[in-house]
Design a protein around this motif. Sequence first.
Motif, PDB file in Angstrom:
ATOM      1  N   HIS A 205      85.902  29.059  50.345  1.00 18.75           N
ATOM      2  CA  HIS A 205      85.109  28.061  51.056  1.00 18.75           C
ATOM      3  C   HIS A 205      83.627  28.384  50.853  1.00 18.75           C
ATOM      4  O   HIS A 205      83.118  29.356  51.397  1.00 18.75           O
ATOM      5  N   GLN A 206      82.916  27.561  50.059  1.00 18.04           N
ATOM      6  CA  GLN A 206      81.526  27.846  49.732  1.00 18.04           C
ATOM      7  C   GLN A 206      80.553  27.146  50.690  1.00 18.04           C
ATOM      8  O   GLN A 206      80.825  26.041  51.149  1.00 18.04           O
ATOM      9  N   MET A 207      79.428  27.823  50.946  1.00 12.79           N
ATOM     10  CA  MET A 207      78.400  27.273  51.822  1.00 12.79           C
ATOM     11  C   MET A 207      77.033  27.487  51.186  1.00 12.79           C
ATOM     12  O   MET A 207      76.778  28.530  50.570  1.00 12.79           O
ATOM     13  N   GLN A 208      76.161  26.498  51.325  1.00 12.77           N
ATOM     14  CA  GLN A 208      74.789  26.623  50.830  1.00 12.77           C
ATOM     15  C   GLN A 208      73.900  27.194  51.930  1.00 12.77           C
ATOM     16  O   GLN A 208      73.972  26.758  53.081  1.00 12.77           O
ATOM     17  N   VAL A 209      73.075  28.155  51.566  1.00  6.69           N
ATOM     18  CA  VAL A 209      72.202  28.825  52.528  1.00  6.69           C
ATOM     19  C   VAL A 209      70.746  28.601  52.133  1.00  6.69           C
ATOM     20  O   VAL A 209      70.372  28.817  50.977  1.00  6.69           O
ATOM     21  N   MET A 210      69.937  28.160  53.093  1.00  3.29           N
ATOM     22  CA  MET A 210      68.488  28.046  52.907  1.00  3.29           C
ATOM     23  C   MET A 210      67.813  29.006  53.882  1.00  3.29           C
ATOM     24  O   MET A 210      68.046  28.933  55.089  1.00  3.29           O
ATOM     25  N   ILE A 211      67.014  29.924  53.349  1.00  5.23           N
ATOM     26  CA  ILE A 211      66.336  30.924  54.171  1.00  5.23           C
ATOM     27  C   ILE A 211      64.829  30.725  54.047  1.00  5.23           C
ATOM     28  O   ILE A 211      64.298  30.669  52.929  1.00  5.23           O
ATOM     29  N   ILE A 212      64.144  30.601  55.173  1.00 14.36           N
ATOM     30  CA  ILE A 212      62.681  30.488  55.188  1.00 14.36           C
ATOM     31  C   ILE A 212      62.126  31.788  55.755  1.00 14.36           C
ATOM     32  O   ILE A 212      62.445  32.178  56.881  1.00 14.36           O
ATOM     33  N   THR A 213      61.295  32.477  54.959  1.00 14.73           N
ATOM     34  CA  THR A 213      60.825  33.807  55.348  1.00 14.73           C
ATOM     35  C   THR A 213      59.433  34.059  54.788  1.00 14.73           C
ATOM     36  O   THR A 213      59.013  33.431  53.812  1.00 14.73           O
ATOM     37  N   ASP A 214      58.721  34.995  55.412  1.00 17.67           N
ATOM     38  CA  ASP A 214      57.461  35.453  54.843  1.00 17.67           C
ATOM     39  C   ASP A 214      57.603  36.847  54.242  1.00 17.67           C
ATOM     40  O   ASP A 214      56.609  37.492  53.895  1.00 17.67           O
ATOM     41  N   PRO A 270      64.405  39.867  60.779  1.00 20.31           N
ATOM     42  CA  PRO A 270      65.055  39.249  61.958  1.00 20.31           C
ATOM     43  C   PRO A 270      64.437  37.907  62.343  1.00 20.31           C
ATOM     44  O   PRO A 270      65.075  37.108  63.037  1.00 20.31           O
ATOM     45  N   ASN A 271      63.190  37.650  61.927  1.00 23.80           N
ATOM     46  CA  ASN A 271      62.512  36.402  62.282  1.00 23.80           C
ATOM     47  C   ASN A 271      62.714  35.297  61.254  1.00 23.80           C
ATOM     48  O   ASN A 271      62.147  34.206  61.394  1.00 23.80           O
ATOM     49  N   ALA A 272      63.483  35.582  60.210  1.00 20.12           N
ATOM     50  CA  ALA A 272      63.727  34.561  59.188  1.00 20.12           C
ATOM     51  C   ALA A 272      64.520  33.399  59.783  1.00 20.12           C
ATOM     52  O   ALA A 272      65.344  33.587  60.696  1.00 20.12           O
ATOM     53  N   PHE A 273      64.282  32.206  59.240  1.00 21.76           N
ATOM     54  CA  PHE A 273      65.031  31.020  59.659  1.00 21.76           C
ATOM     55  C   PHE A 273      66.038  30.707  58.560  1.00 21.76           C
ATOM     56  O   PHE A 273      65.673  30.584  57.382  1.00 21.76           O
ATOM     57  N   ALA A 274      67.308  30.588  58.918  1.00 15.75           N
ATOM     58  CA  ALA A 274      68.360  30.320  57.934  1.00 15.75           C
ATOM     59  C   ALA A 274      69.162  29.103  58.346  1.00 15.75           C
ATOM     60  O   ALA A 274      69.551  28.962  59.511  1.00 15.75           O
ATOM     61  N   SER A 275      69.391  28.235  57.390  1.00 15.63           N
ATOM     62  CA  SER A 275      70.226  27.058  57.605  1.00 15.63           C
ATOM     63  C   SER A 275      71.427  27.147  56.666  1.00 15.63           C
ATOM     64  O   SER A 275      71.266  27.353  55.459  1.00 15.63           O
ATOM     65  N   VAL A 276      72.627  26.999  57.233  1.00 17.73           N
ATOM     66  CA  VAL A 276      73.861  27.129  56.453  1.00 17.73           C
ATOM     67  C   VAL A 276      74.639  25.829  56.549  1.00 17.73           C
ATOM     68  O   VAL A 276      74.870  25.310  57.648  1.00 17.73           O
ATOM     69  N   SER A 277      75.032  25.298  55.409  1.00 16.74           N
ATOM     70  CA  SER A 277      75.791  24.039  55.401  1.00 16.74           C
ATOM     71  C   SER A 277      76.927  24.116  54.394  1.00 16.74           C
ATOM     72  O   SER A 277      76.833  24.825  53.386  1.00 16.74           O
ATOM     73  N   ASP A 278      78.005  23.390  54.667  1.00 15.87           N
ATOM     74  CA  ASP A 278      79.144  23.356  53.752  1.00 15.87           C
ATOM     75  C   ASP A 278      78.746  22.665  52.453  1.00 15.87           C
ATOM     76  O   ASP A 278      77.979  21.697  52.448  1.00 15.87           O
ATOM     77  N   THR A 279      79.303  23.151  51.353  1.00 16.20           N
ATOM     78  CA  THR A 279      79.091  22.496  50.064  1.00 16.20           C
ATOM     79  C   THR A 279      80.336  21.691  49.720  1.00 16.20           C
ATOM     80  O   THR A 279      81.460  22.149  49.936  1.00 16.20           O
ATOM     81  N   VAL A 280      80.125  20.484  49.212  1.00 17.79           N
ATOM     82  CA  VAL A 280      81.251  19.630  48.847  1.00 17.79           C
ATOM     83  C   VAL A 280      81.800  20.026  47.490  1.00 17.79           C
ATOM     84  O   VAL A 280      83.005  20.094  47.268  1.00 17.79           O
ATOM     85  N   LYS A 281      80.909  20.340  46.557  1.00 16.94           N
ATOM     86  CA  LYS A 281      81.335  20.663  45.207  1.00 16.94           C
ATOM     87  C   LYS A 281      80.280  21.512  44.531  1.00 16.94           C
ATOM     88  O   LYS A 281      79.087  21.341  44.767  1.00 16.94           O
ATOM     89  N   ILE A 282      80.727  22.444  43.702  1.00 22.34           N
ATOM     90  CA  ILE A 282      79.804  23.282  42.947  1.00 22.34           C
ATOM     91  C   ILE A 282      80.040  23.056  41.464  1.00 22.34           C
ATOM     92  O   ILE A 282      81.181  23.113  40.983  1.00 22.34           O
ATOM     93  N   LEU A 283      78.976  22.774  40.726  1.00 21.90           N
ATOM     94  CA  LEU A 283      79.037  22.655  39.279  1.00 21.90           C
ATOM     95  C   LEU A 283      78.331  23.860  38.680  1.00 21.90           C
ATOM     96  O   LEU A 283      77.242  24.226  39.109  1.00 21.90           O
ATOM     97  N   GLY A 284      78.927  24.464  37.688  1.00 19.46           N
ATOM     98  CA  GLY A 284      78.328  25.651  37.104  1.00 19.46           C
ATOM     99  C   GLY A 284      79.035  26.908  37.560  1.00 19.46           C
ATOM    100  O   GLY A 284      80.094  26.875  38.183  1.00 19.46           O
ATOM    101  N   ARG A 285      78.415  28.025  37.286  1.00 14.37           N
ATOM    102  CA  ARG A 285      79.062  29.317  37.503  1.00 14.37           C
ATOM    103  C   ARG A 285      78.871  29.802  38.937  1.00 14.37           C
ATOM    104  O   ARG A 285      77.753  29.852  39.440  1.00 14.37           O
ATOM    105  N   PHE A 286      79.976  30.125  39.588  1.00  9.76           N
ATOM    106  CA  PHE A 286      79.946  30.716  40.925  1.00  9.76           C
ATOM    107  C   PHE A 286      80.827  31.951  40.888  1.00  9.76           C
ATOM    108  O   PHE A 286      82.027  31.864  40.621  1.00  9.76           O
ATOM    109  N   TYR A 287      80.241  33.110  41.124  1.00  9.93           N
ATOM    110  CA  TYR A 287      80.977  34.361  40.977  1.00  9.93           C
ATOM    111  C   TYR A 287      82.081  34.479  42.023  1.00  9.93           C
ATOM    112  O   TYR A 287      81.871  34.260  43.204  1.00  9.93           O
TER     113      TYR A 287
END
Length: 291
Positions: A205-214, A270-287
Amino acid sequence: MDDFGNLFKRHTYITKASTSLIYGILVSIAVNFFWTPGHIYSSGMTGFAQLLNTISSRSLPVTIPTGIGLFILNVPLFLLAWRSIGKEFTAFTFITVLLSSMMIQMLNPVPLTHDPIICAIFGGAVNGFGTGLALRNGISTGGLDILGIVIRKKTGKSIGTINIAFNSIIVIAAGFLYGWPYAFYSVLGLLVNARVIDMTYTRQHQMQVMIITDRPNTVIDSVQNHMRRGITIVNDVEGAYRHESKTILFTVISAFEMSELEEALEESDPNAFASVSDTVKILGRFYEPKP
């Protein structure tokens, strides 16, 4: 360092062997407590072994027990796995199938109910949990798992069509042997089994992660120390509230790795902002870790 490596490997082996035993107990409960009393067939080689048991008891002078049939059907697949996948994988698959066969034979059937719907649902749930637990610990339960890995390794294609065809034969056989309502009950059991596997085994089950950090470099090092994942960097972005310079990091992980991601972020920022969402489909290489 070598001593630590040997200790880690020994711990992994003990975990896998213990999981093999747990799976054997759970599949034997599913077969003896639910599927057999309810005339429900499982998927894959377990279902085929049940089918052989039913046919041999009705048409042959010698009845082939489900546990023994399960082991015999897997023997040629052990040889295939030994040649095409690996010795360690084959060894643990052999142990898992052997323990499953023994537990199915040793555990005396206790028919809690003969209601086919209850038997289909609870048998599928128990077996699905055991299968998902085995997969989470890197163990194959034999049967079509081996064919799937070999076919994917050689052709890059999944074994979905073969799985559907094989299980369709089992379901149709249930209809002929016990009546067509039992074929539909078996389908219900297969659906429950698949759903519980998906809930337990989250590695696919793959999920896309977006992390906002300094602190991008620290976060990247921490994440990649915890898991093998590529990261895309978007520099020079600005927060709308304080107008501070930030960096966005994108990656894709499996749900199985979620706790490792949380640990990595806690260590690095610890102050980073992370958003995690389900991915419907992945094209390309996923280890994906090798078995």
